[in-house]
Design an enzyme around this catalytic site. Structure first.
Site, PDB file in Angstrom:
ATOM      1  N   ASN A   1     -51.687 -30.089 -72.804  1.00 40.41           N
ATOM      2  CA  ASN A   1     -51.151 -29.617 -74.080  1.00 40.41           C
ATOM      3  C   ASN A   1     -51.178 -27.952 -73.648  1.00 40.41           C
ATOM      4  O   ASN A   1     -51.166 -27.204 -74.927  1.00 40.41           O
ATOM      5  CB  ASN A   1     -51.838 -29.929 -75.171  1.00 40.41           C
ATOM      6  CG  ASN A   1     -51.626 -31.471 -75.194  1.00 40.41           C
ATOM      7  OD1 ASN A   1     -52.629 -32.160 -75.149  1.00 40.41           O
ATOM      8  ND2 ASN A   1     -50.679 -31.984 -75.759  1.00 40.41           N
TER       9      ASN A   1
ATOM     10  N   ILE B   1     -50.048 -22.872 -75.839  1.00 40.78           N
ATOM     11  CA  ILE B   1     -50.761 -24.216 -76.382  1.00 40.78           C
ATOM     12  C   ILE B   1     -49.839 -25.098 -77.221  1.00 40.78           C
ATOM     13  O   ILE B   1     -49.072 -24.361 -78.166  1.00 40.78           O
ATOM     14  CB  ILE B   1     -51.936 -23.732 -77.379  1.00 40.78           C
ATOM     15  CG1 ILE B   1     -53.039 -23.010 -76.457  1.00 40.78           C
ATOM     16  CG2 ILE B   1     -52.711 -25.026 -77.869  1.00 40.78           C
ATOM     17  CD1 ILE B   1     -53.885 -22.111 -77.403  1.00 40.78           C
ATOM     18  N   CYS B   2     -49.879 -26.150 -77.181  1.00 42.69           N
ATOM     19  CA  CYS B   2     -49.282 -27.157 -78.045  1.00 42.69           C
ATOM     20  C   CYS B   2     -50.239 -27.953 -78.891  1.00 42.69           C
ATOM     21  O   CYS B   2     -50.873 -28.788 -78.529  1.00 42.69           O
ATOM     22  CB  CYS B   2     -48.534 -28.266 -77.311  1.00 42.69           C
ATOM     23  SG  CYS B   2     -47.345 -29.463 -78.444  1.00 42.69           S
ATOM     24  N   LEU B   3     -50.249 -27.194 -80.262  1.00 43.79           N
ATOM     25  CA  LEU B   3     -51.332 -28.102 -81.283  1.00 43.79           C
ATOM     26  C   LEU B   3     -50.539 -27.775 -82.651  1.00 43.79           C
ATOM     27  O   LEU B   3     -50.191 -26.691 -82.964  1.00 43.79           O
ATOM     28  CB  LEU B   3     -52.549 -27.220 -81.080  1.00 43.79           C
ATOM     29  CG  LEU B   3     -53.556 -27.578 -82.178  1.00 43.79           C
ATOM     30  CD1 LEU B   3     -54.169 -28.880 -81.686  1.00 43.79           C
ATOM     31  CD2 LEU B   3     -55.079 -26.630 -81.994  1.00 43.79           C
TER      32      LEU B   3
ATOM     33  N   ASP C   1     -46.992 -35.589 -75.959  1.00 45.94           N
ATOM     34  CA  ASP C   1     -46.453 -34.389 -76.616  1.00 45.94           C
ATOM     35  C   ASP C   1     -47.035 -33.250 -75.882  1.00 45.94           C
ATOM     36  O   ASP C   1     -47.615 -32.328 -76.377  1.00 45.94           O
ATOM     37  CB  ASP C   1     -46.988 -34.325 -78.166  1.00 45.94           C
ATOM     38  CG  ASP C   1     -46.510 -33.143 -78.885  1.00 45.94           C
ATOM     39  OD1 ASP C   1     -45.235 -32.832 -78.394  1.00 45.94           O
ATOM     40  OD2 ASP C   1     -46.969 -32.396 -79.863  1.00 45.94           O
TER      41      ASP C   1
END
Length: 220
Positions: A79, A87-89, A120
């Protein structure tokens, strides 16, 4: 003092006064709107023993708009972009709420290191590695933690090249696979790049086949 500055100053002070969270925040060039967050890698993960820094930008409409964060420290995680630190959050996007704080957001980021979400991803290649062979992924993540975040030398690296950077380990590949194609006359760096892109790991090795690898090497 405007409301944004007052809130940010309070959050920075709260973080500094909380000795139990193990999350730190420092100002960049004395600006309360450009910060560096730091936290330790969680115990029991490949990031244990490392110290990770995050660049933080406070937007004009904070806290009604999420803070902008990206990793400064390079990290091997599905992520997080291994190239840019993006960042994927969800709480940094659609799930943001004004009740969240700098400290709680950094703690959520620290928790992300415990629970990757490979379906994801921010870094598709790392996510493929995770889903193909979690044990191999963890070995690579530990080596990145050692190489970039000051973590301990992984057990599987002890007694080998010491502190010399190992590009094969950084790519999460099997040394024998790299040497197999390098022995055919291809440059080792090209072999590493192609095998990494093809996710030449675990069960995928039998599915990809040598001919496909050679074909890609000839193209590169």
């Amino acid at each position: 003092m405007d409301a944004r500055l007052r809130r940010v100053n309070k959050e920075i002070a709260d973080c500094k006064n909380d000795k139990s969270s193990s999350v730190n925040i420092e100002l960049v060039d004395n600006s309360p709107f450009h910060l560096i967050g730091e936290f330790k890698g969680p115990e029991g993960t490949p990031y244990e023993g490392g110290h990770f820094q995050v660049d933080i930008i406070i937007p004009d409409s904070y806290p009604f708009q999420p803070v902008k964060m990206k990793f400064i420290t390079k990290i091997y995680h599905p992520n997080v972009s291994s190239a840019s630190g993006a960042i994927c959050l969800d709480i940094l996007k659609d799930a943001w709420s004004p009740v969240l704080t700098l400290k709680s957001t950094l703690i959520s980021l620290q928790s992300l290191l415990c629970s990757p979400e490979p379906r994801d991803p921010q870094d598709a290649e790392v996510a493929k590695h995770y889903m193909t062979s979690k044990s191999s992924f963890e070995e690579t993540a530990r080596y990145w933690t050692y190489e970039h975040a000051g973590g301990p030398l992984p057990e599987n690296m002890k007694g080998k090249a010491g502190t010399v950077r190992d590009p094969i380990a950084l790519a999460g590949l099997n040394k024998a696979h790299v040497e197999q194609f390098a022995d055919l006359g291809f440059e080792k760096s090209k072999v590493i790049d192609v095998l990494r892109r093809l996710n030449y790991r675990g069960a995928n090795v039998a599915q990809i086949g040598d001919d496909r690898v050679v074909e890609e090497l000839l193209k590169s």
